[in-house]
Design a protein around this motif. Structure first.
Motif, PDB file in Angstrom:
ATOM      1  N   MET A   1      15.500 -51.494 -27.671  1.00 26.95           N
ATOM      2  CA  MET A   1      15.673 -52.500 -26.627  1.00 26.95           C
ATOM      3  C   MET A   1      14.816 -53.725 -26.967  1.00 26.95           C
ATOM      4  SD  MET A   1      15.051 -52.212 -22.505  1.00 26.95           S
ATOM      5  CE  MET A   1      16.357 -51.004 -22.307  1.00 26.95           C
ATOM      6  N   THR A   2      15.408 -54.903 -26.934  1.00 26.34           N
ATOM      7  CA  THR A   2      14.686 -56.118 -27.283  1.00 26.34           C
ATOM      8  C   THR A   2      13.765 -56.547 -26.152  1.00 26.34           C
ATOM      9  OG1 THR A   2      16.395 -57.584 -26.397  1.00 26.34           O
ATOM     10  CG2 THR A   2      16.641 -56.843 -28.696  1.00 26.34           C
ATOM     11  N   TRP A   3      12.839 -57.441 -26.491  1.00 23.15           N
ATOM     12  CA  TRP A   3      11.888 -57.945 -25.503  1.00 23.15           C
ATOM     13  C   TRP A   3      12.632 -58.589 -24.346  1.00 23.15           C
ATOM     14  CZ3 TRP A   3      10.411 -62.138 -22.773  1.00 23.15           C
ATOM     15  CH2 TRP A   3       9.097 -62.195 -22.294  1.00 23.15           C
ATOM     16  N   ILE A   4      13.635 -59.412 -24.653  1.00 31.73           N
ATOM     17  CA  ILE A   4      14.352 -60.149 -23.611  1.00 31.73           C
ATOM     18  C   ILE A   4      15.136 -59.201 -22.714  1.00 31.73           C
ATOM     19  CG2 ILE A   4      16.174 -61.831 -23.179  1.00 31.73           C
ATOM     20  CD1 ILE A   4      15.312 -63.314 -25.658  1.00 31.73           C
ATOM     21  N   SER A   5      15.817 -58.246 -23.316  1.00 34.16           N
ATOM     22  CA  SER A   5      16.640 -57.330 -22.507  1.00 34.16           C
ATOM     23  C   SER A   5      15.766 -56.464 -21.605  1.00 34.16           C
ATOM     24  CB  SER A   5      17.511 -56.459 -23.410  1.00 34.16           C
ATOM     25  OG  SER A   5      16.709 -55.671 -24.268  1.00 34.16           O
ATOM     26  N   TYR A   6      14.617 -56.022 -22.112  1.00 31.04           N
ATOM     27  CA  TYR A   6      13.738 -55.211 -21.277  1.00 31.04           C
ATOM     28  C   TYR A   6      13.164 -56.043 -20.133  1.00 31.04           C
ATOM     29  CZ  TYR A   6      10.070 -52.257 -19.555  1.00 31.04           C
ATOM     30  OH  TYR A   6       9.286 -51.516 -18.721  1.00 31.04           O
ATOM     31  N   ALA A   7      12.682 -57.250 -20.463  1.00 33.11           N
ATOM     32  CA  ALA A   7      12.117 -58.111 -19.420  1.00 33.11           C
ATOM     33  C   ALA A   7      13.168 -58.441 -18.369  1.00 33.11           C
ATOM     34  CB  ALA A   7      11.571 -59.388 -20.045  1.00 33.11           C
ATOM     35  N   LYS A   8      14.402 -58.645 -18.799  1.00 33.52           N
ATOM     36  CA  LYS A   8      15.484 -58.943 -17.860  1.00 33.52           C
ATOM     37  C   LYS A   8      15.722 -57.767 -16.919  1.00 33.52           C
ATOM     38  CE  LYS A   8      20.337 -60.378 -17.716  1.00 33.52           C
ATOM     39  NZ  LYS A   8      21.532 -60.718 -18.547  1.00 33.52           N
ATOM     40  N   GLY A   9      15.686 -56.544 -17.473  1.00 29.66           N
ATOM     41  CA  GLY A   9      15.878 -55.362 -16.638  1.00 29.66           C
ATOM     42  C   GLY A   9      14.765 -55.202 -15.620  1.00 29.66           C
ATOM     43  N   GLN A  10      13.513 -55.457 -16.040  1.00 27.32           N
ATOM     44  CA  GLN A  10      12.389 -55.371 -15.127  1.00 27.32           C
ATOM     45  C   GLN A  10      12.425 -56.461 -14.063  1.00 27.32           C
ATOM     46  OE1 GLN A  10       9.849 -52.941 -14.911  1.00 27.32           O
ATOM     47  NE2 GLN A  10      11.436 -51.964 -16.137  1.00 27.32           N
ATOM     48  N   VAL A  85       4.555 -45.026 -14.676  1.00 26.94           N
ATOM     49  CA  VAL A  85       5.497 -45.901 -15.369  1.00 26.94           C
ATOM     50  C   VAL A  85       4.788 -46.636 -16.513  1.00 26.94           C
ATOM     51  CG1 VAL A  85       6.990 -47.930 -15.133  1.00 26.94           C
ATOM     52  CG2 VAL A  85       6.946 -46.192 -13.335  1.00 26.94           C
ATOM     53  N   LEU A  86       3.604 -47.170 -16.240  1.00 26.57           N
ATOM     54  CA  LEU A  86       2.881 -47.899 -17.270  1.00 26.57           C
ATOM     55  C   LEU A  86       2.492 -46.979 -18.432  1.00 26.57           C
ATOM     56  CD1 LEU A  86       0.508 -50.261 -15.229  1.00 26.57           C
ATOM     57  CD2 LEU A  86       2.790 -50.718 -16.139  1.00 26.57           C
ATOM     58  N   LYS A  87       2.109 -45.745 -18.132  1.00 29.18           N
ATOM     59  CA  LYS A  87       1.726 -44.798 -19.187  1.00 29.18           C
ATOM     60  C   LYS A  87       2.905 -44.504 -20.107  1.00 29.18           C
ATOM     61  CE  LYS A  87      -0.241 -40.218 -19.954  1.00 29.18           C
ATOM     62  NZ  LYS A  87      -0.777 -38.987 -19.316  1.00 29.18           N
ATOM     63  N   ARG A  88       4.088 -44.302 -19.514  1.00 31.84           N
ATOM     64  CA  ARG A  88       5.267 -44.014 -20.339  1.00 31.84           C
ATOM     65  C   ARG A  88       5.647 -45.213 -21.197  1.00 31.84           C
ATOM     66  NH1 ARG A  88       7.036 -41.465 -15.486  1.00 31.84           N
ATOM     67  NH2 ARG A  88       8.305 -43.279 -14.971  1.00 31.84           N
ATOM     68  N   LEU A  89       5.586 -46.410 -20.604  1.00 25.87           N
ATOM     69  CA  LEU A  89       5.950 -47.607 -21.358  1.00 25.87           C
ATOM     70  C   LEU A  89       4.947 -47.894 -22.465  1.00 25.87           C
ATOM     71  CD1 LEU A  89       7.096 -49.930 -18.435  1.00 25.87           C
ATOM     72  CD2 LEU A  89       8.540 -48.808 -20.132  1.00 25.87           C
ATOM     73  N   ARG A  90       3.679 -47.572 -22.196  1.00 25.97           N
ATOM     74  CA  ARG A  90       2.641 -47.808 -23.194  1.00 25.97           C
ATOM     75  C   ARG A  90       2.900 -47.008 -24.469  1.00 25.97           C
ATOM     76  NH1 ARG A  90      -0.664 -51.638 -25.077  1.00 25.97           N
ATOM     77  NH2 ARG A  90      -2.751 -50.907 -25.592  1.00 25.97           N
ATOM     78  N   GLY A  91       3.576 -45.868 -24.333  1.00 21.40           N
ATOM     79  CA  GLY A  91       3.860 -45.017 -25.484  1.00 21.40           C
ATOM     80  C   GLY A  91       5.133 -45.373 -26.214  1.00 21.40           C
ATOM     81  N   THR A  92       5.798 -46.450 -25.812  1.00 21.22           N
ATOM     82  CA  THR A  92       7.027 -46.882 -26.472  1.00 21.22           C
ATOM     83  C   THR A  92       6.752 -48.108 -27.339  1.00 21.22           C
ATOM     84  OG1 THR A  92       7.706 -48.395 -24.703  1.00 21.22           O
ATOM     85  CG2 THR A  92       8.286 -46.065 -24.445  1.00 21.22           C
ATOM     86  N   GLU A  93       7.817 -48.646 -27.919  1.00 26.13           N
ATOM     87  CA  GLU A  93       7.684 -49.840 -28.747  1.00 26.13           C
ATOM     88  C   GLU A  93       7.724 -51.133 -27.938  1.00 26.13           C
ATOM     89  OE1 GLU A  93      10.724 -49.675 -31.667  1.00 26.13           O
ATOM     90  OE2 GLU A  93       9.852 -47.962 -32.737  1.00 26.13           O
ATOM     91  N   VAL A  94       7.865 -51.015 -26.644  1.00 26.10           N
ATOM     92  CA  VAL A  94       7.909 -52.204 -25.788  1.00 26.10           C
ATOM     93  C   VAL A  94       6.538 -52.873 -25.796  1.00 26.10           C
ATOM     94  CG1 VAL A  94       8.286 -53.076 -23.459  1.00 26.10           C
ATOM     95  CG2 VAL A  94       9.661 -51.178 -24.322  1.00 26.10           C
ATOM     96  N   PRO A  95       6.439 -54.154 -26.134  1.00 19.15           N
ATOM     97  CA  PRO A  95       5.133 -54.834 -26.150  1.00 19.15           C
ATOM     98  C   PRO A  95       4.584 -54.997 -24.731  1.00 19.15           C
ATOM     99  CG  PRO A  95       6.897 -56.411 -26.545  1.00 19.15           C
ATOM    100  CD  PRO A  95       7.516 -55.051 -26.579  1.00 19.15           C
ATOM    101  N   PRO A  96       3.251 -55.020 -24.590  1.00 17.50           N
ATOM    102  CA  PRO A  96       2.655 -55.157 -23.255  1.00 17.50           C
ATOM    103  C   PRO A  96       3.149 -56.386 -22.493  1.00 17.50           C
ATOM    104  CG  PRO A  96       0.985 -54.541 -24.861  1.00 17.50           C
ATOM    105  CD  PRO A  96       2.231 -54.835 -25.638  1.00 17.50           C
ATOM    106  N   THR A  97       3.399 -57.491 -23.207  1.00 16.67           N
ATOM    107  CA  THR A  97       3.860 -58.691 -22.511  1.00 16.67           C
ATOM    108  C   THR A  97       5.203 -58.462 -21.829  1.00 16.67           C
ATOM    109  OG1 THR A  97       4.769 -59.459 -24.621  1.00 16.67           O
ATOM    110  CG2 THR A  97       2.605 -60.309 -23.967  1.00 16.67           C
ATOM    111  N   ALA A  98       6.076 -57.687 -22.482  1.00 13.99           N
ATOM    112  CA  ALA A  98       7.391 -57.423 -21.897  1.00 13.99           C
ATOM    113  C   ALA A  98       7.289 -56.505 -20.692  1.00 13.99           C
ATOM    114  CB  ALA A  98       8.321 -56.811 -22.943  1.00 13.99           C
ATOM    115  N   ILE A  99       6.256 -55.627 -20.684  1.00 17.04           N
ATOM    116  CA  ILE A  99       6.085 -54.691 -19.575  1.00 17.04           C
ATOM    117  C   ILE A  99       5.859 -55.441 -18.263  1.00 17.04           C
ATOM    118  CG2 ILE A  99       4.555 -52.907 -18.643  1.00 17.04           C
ATOM    119  CD1 ILE A  99       4.135 -51.935 -21.521  1.00 17.04           C
ATOM    120  N   PHE A 100       5.130 -56.573 -18.343  1.00 13.50           N
ATOM    121  CA  PHE A 100       4.801 -57.321 -17.134  1.00 13.50           C
ATOM    122  C   PHE A 100       5.651 -58.574 -16.938  1.00 13.50           C
ATOM    123  CE2 PHE A 100       0.835 -55.096 -18.271  1.00 13.50           C
ATOM    124  CZ  PHE A 100       0.633 -54.397 -17.098  1.00 13.50           C
ATOM    125  N   ALA A 101       6.368 -59.007 -17.979  1.00 11.50           N
ATOM    126  CA  ALA A 101       7.091 -60.286 -17.901  1.00 11.50           C
ATOM    127  C   ALA A 101       8.133 -60.298 -16.791  1.00 11.50           C
ATOM    128  CB  ALA A 101       7.736 -60.608 -19.241  1.00 11.50           C
TER     129      ALA A 101
END
Length: 269
Positions: A1-10, A85-101
């Motif tokens: 999942m790309t940075w943009i697509s993940y941020a869009k979903g969040q 949720v943050l713990k699971r995302l932290r263990g993926t390839e999703v960058p921290p910026t995308a987690i909060f964007a």
């Protein structure tokens, strides 16, 4: 999942959660709007520093909207951490910026809607002028929003649960509401309180917003000085310069705090 697509979903998820939660909708959107009707409306026809008093307060409440967005972001980040949720995302390839964007983006759109509502009421009902410098206004709004958004992420690290989040957020809200010049100039405070009030993170935001909106030098506002002088665009930026620098300094400081304090999983024991 790309940075943009993940941020869009969040973004979409955070947007839906915000409007479905009555408490977050009231605090994050309705509170500044209702305060505008209760406090600013009776001031129509009066002046503060040579400008429309009701519009003066409305612009101050636009700054306060950044603090109410901070409250919801703090609750949201803590809730996501407690739900793992943050713990699971932290263990993926999703960058921290995308987690909060996405979450921060949804909050930013809410603030933009509040700006349109508060500004529309100020101009259409209170008789305030249109913004003298829309670029400076937007820059201040974005900088102030980022400041309080990152502050929410930082303070989430010292907030043990979502139930305790209001106890952490309330002092910030009260100090900014009554000490940062939202309703009246900082110069109207007792002299011994003016220095601490100017140091609050919301104070430079409110000063710069008013300078941008009214084209007046609110960095040197005073009750006794009569109407504040008009500024052209260049001198408006010069006047707002110290406030913008203070916003940048606050943003840098809370970014360092966020990096050090942010927790990705719940506290145990």
């Amino acid at each position: 999942m790309t940075w943009i697509s993940y941020a869009k979903g969040q973004f979409g998820l955070s947007w839906k959660v915000f409007w479905r939660n009555r408490r977050s909708t009231f605090i994050g959107f309705l509170l500044p709007v209702l305060l505008n009707l209760v406090i600013a409306a009776p001031l129509r026809g009066r002046q503060i520093g040579g400008v429309n008093a009701a519009g003066y307060v409305a612009v101050g409440l636009l700054g306060l909207a950044l603090v109410t967005s901070f409250i919801n972001l703090l609750n949201g980040v803590v809730a996501r951490r407690e739900d793992l949720v943050l713990k699971r995302l932290r263990g993926t390839e999703v960058p921290p910026t995308a987690i909060f964007a996405g979450q921060l983006g949804a909050g930013g759109v809410v603030v933009l809607l509040q700006a349109l509502v508060l500004g529309g009421v100020a101009v259409g009902w209170f008789g305030a002028p249109l913004p003298a410098d829309p670029v400076l206004l937007l820059l201040t709004l974005v900088g102030g929003y980022l400041l309080f958004a990152v502050l929410a992420i930082a303070l989430s690290g010292v907030t043990p649960s979502s139930e305790v989040a209001p106890l952490v957020a309330t002092p910030v809200l009260v100090l900014c509401m009554f000490g940062a010049g939202v309703f009246s100039p900082v110069a109207s405070l007792p002299e011994w309180l003016r220095g601490p009030a100017h140091a609050l993170p919301l104070a430079p935001v409110v000063e710069s917003l008013r300078t941008a909106w009214f084209g007046r030098d609110f960095g040197t506002e005073s009750w006794e000085g009569g109407p504040l002088p008009h500024l052209d665009l260049l001198h408006g930026w010069t006047s707002a310069g110290p406030s913008l620098l203070m916003i940048a300094a606050w943003l840098a400081a809370v970014a360092v705090l966020a990096r050090r304090l942010l927790r990705w999983e719940p506290r145990r024991g």
